[in-house]
Design a protein around this motif. Structure first.
Motif, mmCIF file in Angstrom:
data_model
loop_
_atom_site.group_PDB
_atom_site.id
_atom_site.type_symbol
_atom_site.label_atom_id
_atom_site.label_comp_id
_atom_site.label_asym_id
_atom_site.label_seq_id
_atom_site.Cartn_x
_atom_site.Cartn_y
_atom_site.Cartn_z
ATOM 1 N N LEU A 262 0.989 -1.356 0.103
ATOM 2 C CA LEU A 262 -0.082 0.124 -0.344
ATOM 3 C C LEU A 262 0.703 1.615 -0.183
ATOM 4 O O LEU A 262 0.353 2.372 -0.169
ATOM 5 C CB LEU A 262 -1.132 -0.371 1.297
ATOM 6 C CG LEU A 262 -2.198 -0.880 0.892
ATOM 7 C CD1 LEU A 262 -3.108 -1.458 2.876
ATOM 8 C CD2 LEU A 262 -3.329 -0.700 0.137
ATOM 9 N N GLU A 263 2.061 1.592 0.767
ATOM 10 C CA GLU A 263 2.517 2.396 0.824
ATOM 11 C C GLU A 263 3.403 2.365 -0.287
ATOM 12 O O GLU A 263 3.611 4.095 -1.496
ATOM 13 C CB GLU A 263 3.601 2.266 1.395
ATOM 14 C CG GLU A 263 3.700 2.172 3.163
ATOM 15 C CD GLU A 263 4.297 1.954 3.867
ATOM 16 O OE1 GLU A 263 5.862 1.572 3.838
ATOM 17 O OE2 GLU A 263 4.307 2.161 5.604
ATOM 18 N N GLU A 264 4.197 1.602 -1.004
ATOM 19 C CA GLU A 264 4.529 1.838 -2.448
ATOM 20 C C GLU A 264 3.301 2.368 -3.377
ATOM 21 O O GLU A 264 3.253 3.490 -4.271
ATOM 22 C CB GLU A 264 4.985 0.474 -3.314
ATOM 23 C CG GLU A 264 5.756 -0.184 -2.219
ATOM 24 C CD GLU A 264 6.358 -1.311 -3.059
ATOM 25 O OE1 GLU A 264 5.599 -2.161 -3.970
ATOM 26 O OE2 GLU A 264 7.478 -2.758 -2.583
ATOM 27 N N GLU A 265 2.451 1.701 -3.196
ATOM 28 C CA GLU A 265 0.818 2.429 -4.548
ATOM 29 C C GLU A 265 0.556 4.081 -4.224
ATOM 30 O O GLU A 265 0.847 4.688 -4.603
ATOM 31 C CB GLU A 265 -0.355 1.620 -3.760
ATOM 32 C CG GLU A 265 -1.230 2.092 -4.527
ATOM 33 C CD GLU A 265 -2.063 0.811 -4.613
ATOM 34 O OE1 GLU A 265 -3.316 1.513 -5.434
ATOM 35 O OE2 GLU A 265 -2.824 -0.134 -3.712
ATOM 36 N N VAL A 266 0.643 3.908 -2.788
ATOM 37 C CA VAL A 266 0.066 5.543 -2.337
ATOM 38 C C VAL A 266 1.085 6.158 -2.871
ATOM 39 O O VAL A 266 1.375 7.790 -3.846
ATOM 40 C CB VAL A 266 0.064 5.784 -0.357
ATOM 41 C CG1 VAL A 266 0.250 7.083 -0.096
ATOM 42 C CG2 VAL A 266 -0.865 5.033 0.351
#
Length: 415
Positions: A262-266
């Motif tokens: 999710l952090e990479e997606e953000v």
């Protein structure tokens, strides 16, 4: 079955005879028979803070309609916020009750009775049960084994004392919706899931052997242990605890992995947003520049139009002055020239103290008068035999012929 042919059991063994230990099925499910509710006075705390002691009478708990409503109902892991329905069943159900529910209420002199295959002590209700969802099975193996029925009932506002216990009201028309696996049951310790020896997670107290010389106790059925690492330290724990820790660690790892994803997606979304903002700002800059150029072009066009209009106006005034015979000097302003033309054409008009609108109207009249006089002179010249004649009259050409005619006459030449 009558009392004479019924098999009699001691009441201390009632729970054992009414239930069957839960064992693993071939699929890995947990299946057995358990006590799920009972008669007696139960205390309930309501949402508004009110606490009531509610009586569950044998004639209500063991009524056929109430027992039939328990059959094949879903099992849940803890009580849900609302009743189980077709809309939420898939999410909430972790198992199912069977249909072989205790039904007899024969109870006399501290004994319980065997009515066919259904054994009861006249106090508790037992039923078959299967738990088939992995998380609920794990919770049961880790110690959550109490059972509690979820149901609806009518409340009769009638207080009294039952078997030495005071009550505030009576539950009538009990109808069951689900059976919940909980940490603590209202029906007491009897309403619990009991596991067989293989699945039970119980520490058996140590006891001494018959050898009086033995210095250490001998343990029987001690659960197997495993070594796990907690915060870098190796600890020996029971096998079921190690399994629970491993499951928790797995969930933590999955949560960390999901968090990282999710952090990479953000981060990617932030980059995309930054790119879009940069493109937006660049386009806005282009639009602002184009708007500025457009405004300048409009201003320039307006200036050109004003200049053209001023030039045309000056030429028109100078032309009128020429026709009126007014001598124009470089120091004269446009208003001075107009006033001179008016004075030449209309000598009787006095312009002192008159405003600009009055002067403008008089000037227009003077120009019209000059046009009229010029037209008359041109026609007169044409009628005197000037080449071209009246039939070929043209105002501009006639004016030129008139000028040429006057010049010849001024030189003494023949017309």
């Amino acid at each position: 079955m009558g009392a004479t042919s019924a098999k009699r059991f001691d009441t201390l063994d009632a729970g054992r005879w009414m239930t069957e230990p839960f064992t693993r099925t071939a699929e890995g499910f947990l299946s057995g028979r358990a006590i799920v509710t009972s008669i007696g006075v139960f205390t309930y705390k309501y949402a508004d803070g009110q606490i009531l002691r509610e009586l569950r009478l044998p004639e209500e708990v063991f009524s056929q309609a109430s027992l039939d409503s328990m059959k094949l109902k879903p099992v849940t892991n803890e009580h849900p916020d609302s009743m189980v329905t077709p809309d939420n069943q898939k999410e909430l159900q972790v198992g199912s009750l069977g249909s072989n529910v205790s039904s007899t209420t024969q109870y006399s002199n501290g004994c319980c009775w065997n009515d066919g295959d259904k054994i009861t002590d006249g106090i508790h209700v037992a039923i078959d049960m299967t738990i088939n969802r992995a998380d609920a099975i794990e919770d049961v193996l880790n110690g959550r084994r109490a059972l509690s029925m979820g149901y609806t009932c009518d409340i009769e506002d009638s207080a009294g004392v039952y078997m030495g216990v005071e009550y505030d009201c009576i539950q009538r028309n009990i109808r069951y919706n689900h059976c919940a696996i909980v940490d603590e049951a209202r029906a007491g310790d009897a309403a619990r899931i009991h596991l067989d020896g293989k699945d039970a997670v119980l520490a058996v107290p140590a006891r001494r052997t018959d050898n009086k010389d033995a210095q250490t106790p001998k343990e029987e059925n001690t659960p197997m242990k495993q070594t796990v690492r907690i915060d870098g330290i190796e600890v020996e724990v029971p096998e079921n605890v190690a399994s629970h820790i491993a499951g928790q660690n797995k969930r933590i790892d999955e949560a960390e992995s999901k968090k990282k994803s999710l952090e990479e997606e953000v981060a990617e979304l932030k980059k995309a947003v930054s790119k879009l903002e940069a493109e937006r700002d660049a386009e806005k800059s282009k639009a602002d520049s184009a708007q500025a150029e457009l405004e300048k072009a409009r201003a320039d066009a307006a200036d050109d139009a004003r200049i053209d209009a001023a030039v045309k106006e000056r030429l028109s005034v100078l032309d009128a002055a020429d026709r009126a015979g007014v001598k124009v000097s470089s120091e004269m302003k446009m208003d001075d020239i107009r006033r001179a033309v008016i004075g030449s054409v209309f000598p009787a008009i006095k312009l002192d103290g008159k405003n600009a609108d009055y002067v403008s109207a008089c000037f227009d009249s003077a120009v019209a008068e000059l046009e009229k006089r010029g037209d008359t002179a041109q026609r007169a010249v044409a009628s005197d035999g000037i080449p071209g004649g009246a039939d070929n009259y043209d105002a501009a050409a006639a004016r030129e012929r008139m000028i040429e005619y006057n010049q010849r006459r001024s030189r003494g030449e023949e017309a």
